[in-house]
Scaffold this motif. Structure first.
Motif, PDB file in Angstrom:
ATOM      1  N   GLN A  94       0.851  -1.184   0.000  1.00  0.00           N
ATOM      2  CA  GLN A  94       0.000   0.000   0.000  1.00  0.00           C
ATOM      3  C   GLN A  94       0.887   1.234   0.000  1.00  0.00           C
ATOM      4  N   PRO A  95       1.013   1.880  -1.161  1.00  0.00           N
ATOM      5  CA  PRO A  95       1.807   3.114  -1.234  1.00  0.00           C
ATOM      6  C   PRO A  95       1.125   4.244  -0.463  1.00  0.00           C
ATOM      7  N   PRO A  96       1.850   5.275  -0.108  1.00  0.00           N
ATOM      8  CA  PRO A  96       1.257   6.399   0.626  1.00  0.00           C
ATOM      9  C   PRO A  96       0.088   7.009  -0.136  1.00  0.00           C
ATOM     10  N   GLY A  97      -1.054   7.123   0.510  1.00  0.00           N
ATOM     11  CA  GLY A  97      -2.214   7.757  -0.090  1.00  0.00           C
ATOM     12  C   GLY A  97      -2.937   6.937  -1.137  1.00  0.00           C
ATOM     13  N   LYS A  98      -2.566   5.663  -1.277  1.00  0.00           N
ATOM     14  CA  LYS A  98      -3.194   4.823  -2.302  1.00  0.00           C
ATOM     15  C   LYS A  98      -3.759   3.556  -1.680  1.00  0.00           C
ATOM     16  N   GLY A  99      -4.461   2.793  -2.504  1.00  0.00           N
ATOM     17  CA  GLY A  99      -5.038   1.548  -2.039  1.00  0.00           C
ATOM     18  C   GLY A  99      -4.034   0.409  -2.052  1.00  0.00           C
ATOM     19  N   ARG A 100      -4.439  -0.682  -1.436  1.00  0.00           N
ATOM     20  CA  ARG A 100      -3.590  -1.866  -1.379  1.00  0.00           C
ATOM     21  C   ARG A 100      -3.606  -2.581  -2.725  1.00  0.00           C
ATOM     22  N   GLU A 101      -2.433  -3.038  -3.160  1.00  0.00           N
ATOM     23  CA  GLU A 101      -2.314  -3.700  -4.458  1.00  0.00           C
ATOM     24  C   GLU A 101      -1.526  -4.990  -4.339  1.00  0.00           C
ATOM     25  N   LEU A 102      -1.875  -5.952  -5.186  1.00  0.00           N
ATOM     26  CA  LEU A 102      -1.188  -7.234  -5.191  1.00  0.00           C
ATOM     27  C   LEU A 102       0.174  -7.092  -5.863  1.00  0.00           C
ATOM     28  N   VAL A 103       1.189  -7.595  -5.203  1.00  0.00           N
ATOM     29  CA  VAL A 103       2.557  -7.560  -5.738  1.00  0.00           C
ATOM     30  C   VAL A 103       2.949  -8.915  -6.316  1.00  0.00           C
ATOM     31  N   ALA A 104       2.721  -9.982  -5.544  1.00  0.00           N
ATOM     32  CA  ALA A 104       3.169 -11.305  -5.968  1.00  0.00           C
ATOM     33  C   ALA A 104       2.405 -12.369  -5.205  1.00  0.00           C
ATOM     34  N   SER A 105       2.210 -13.522  -5.862  1.00  0.00           N
ATOM     35  CA  SER A 105       1.566 -14.664  -5.228  1.00  0.00           C
ATOM     36  C   SER A 105       2.338 -15.923  -5.558  1.00  0.00           C
ATOM     37  N   ILE A 106       2.250 -16.906  -4.664  1.00  0.00           N
ATOM     38  CA  ILE A 106       2.891 -18.182  -4.901  1.00  0.00           C
ATOM     39  C   ILE A 106       1.930 -19.282  -4.473  1.00  0.00           C
ATOM     40  N   SER A 107       1.848 -20.335  -5.290  1.00  0.00           N
ATOM     41  CA  SER A 107       0.884 -21.396  -5.037  1.00  0.00           C
ATOM     42  C   SER A 107       1.301 -22.271  -3.864  1.00  0.00           C
ATOM     43  N   ALA A 108       0.354 -23.026  -3.346  1.00  0.00           N
ATOM     44  CA  ALA A 108       0.676 -24.046  -2.353  1.00  0.00           C
ATOM     45  C   ALA A 108       1.685 -25.001  -2.967  1.00  0.00           C
ATOM     46  N   GLY A 109       2.760 -25.264  -2.254  1.00  0.00           N
ATOM     47  CA  GLY A 109       3.818 -26.105  -2.782  1.00  0.00           C
ATOM     48  C   GLY A 109       4.870 -25.356  -3.560  1.00  0.00           C
TER      49      GLY A 109
END
Length: 112
Positions: free
Chosen positions: A39-54
């Motif tokens: 969440q950058p200053p003054g902005k909404g939360r954003e997805l950066v990275a995801s990793i699957s189970a395993g």
């Protein structure tokens, strides 16, 4: 009780590197997809990275492709985010996420 605790944030100059950590407890870590948001200053939360189970598959936001790497160590119940070539626009609070559980966040500031 599920608990996620992030660490590793700090102040770094443009072009520098940081590694974020998220240690989890209270659930079977290996069963879940895990993500980093910011969440950058003054902005909404954003997805950066995801990793699957395993850990077989991962995705990265376009803004960080080629610079960030997500990984996990299920034996240590730990999620990582390796960040290289950091830019001022990467400045944000970074959060670890699993389903509807969130950590408290760790501040990353990129500035000269």
């Amino acid at each position: 009780q599920v608990q996620l605790v992030e660490s590793g944030g700090g102040l770094v100059q443009p072009g520098g590197s940081l590694k974020l950590y998220c240690v989890a407890s209270g659930y079977t870590f290996s069963n879940y997809r895990l993500s980093w948001y910011r969440q950058p200053p003054g902005k909404g939360r954003e997805l950066v990275a995801s990793i699957s189970a395993g850990g077989a598959g991962s995705t990265l936001a376009d803004a960080v492709k080629g610079r960030f790497t997500i990984s996990r160590d299920d034996d240590r119940n730990t999620l990582y985010l390796q960040m290289e070539n950091l830019r001022p626009e990467d400045t944000a609070v970074y959060y670890c996420n699993m389903a509807d559980s969130w950590g408290q966040g760790t501040q990353v500031t990129v500035s000269s």
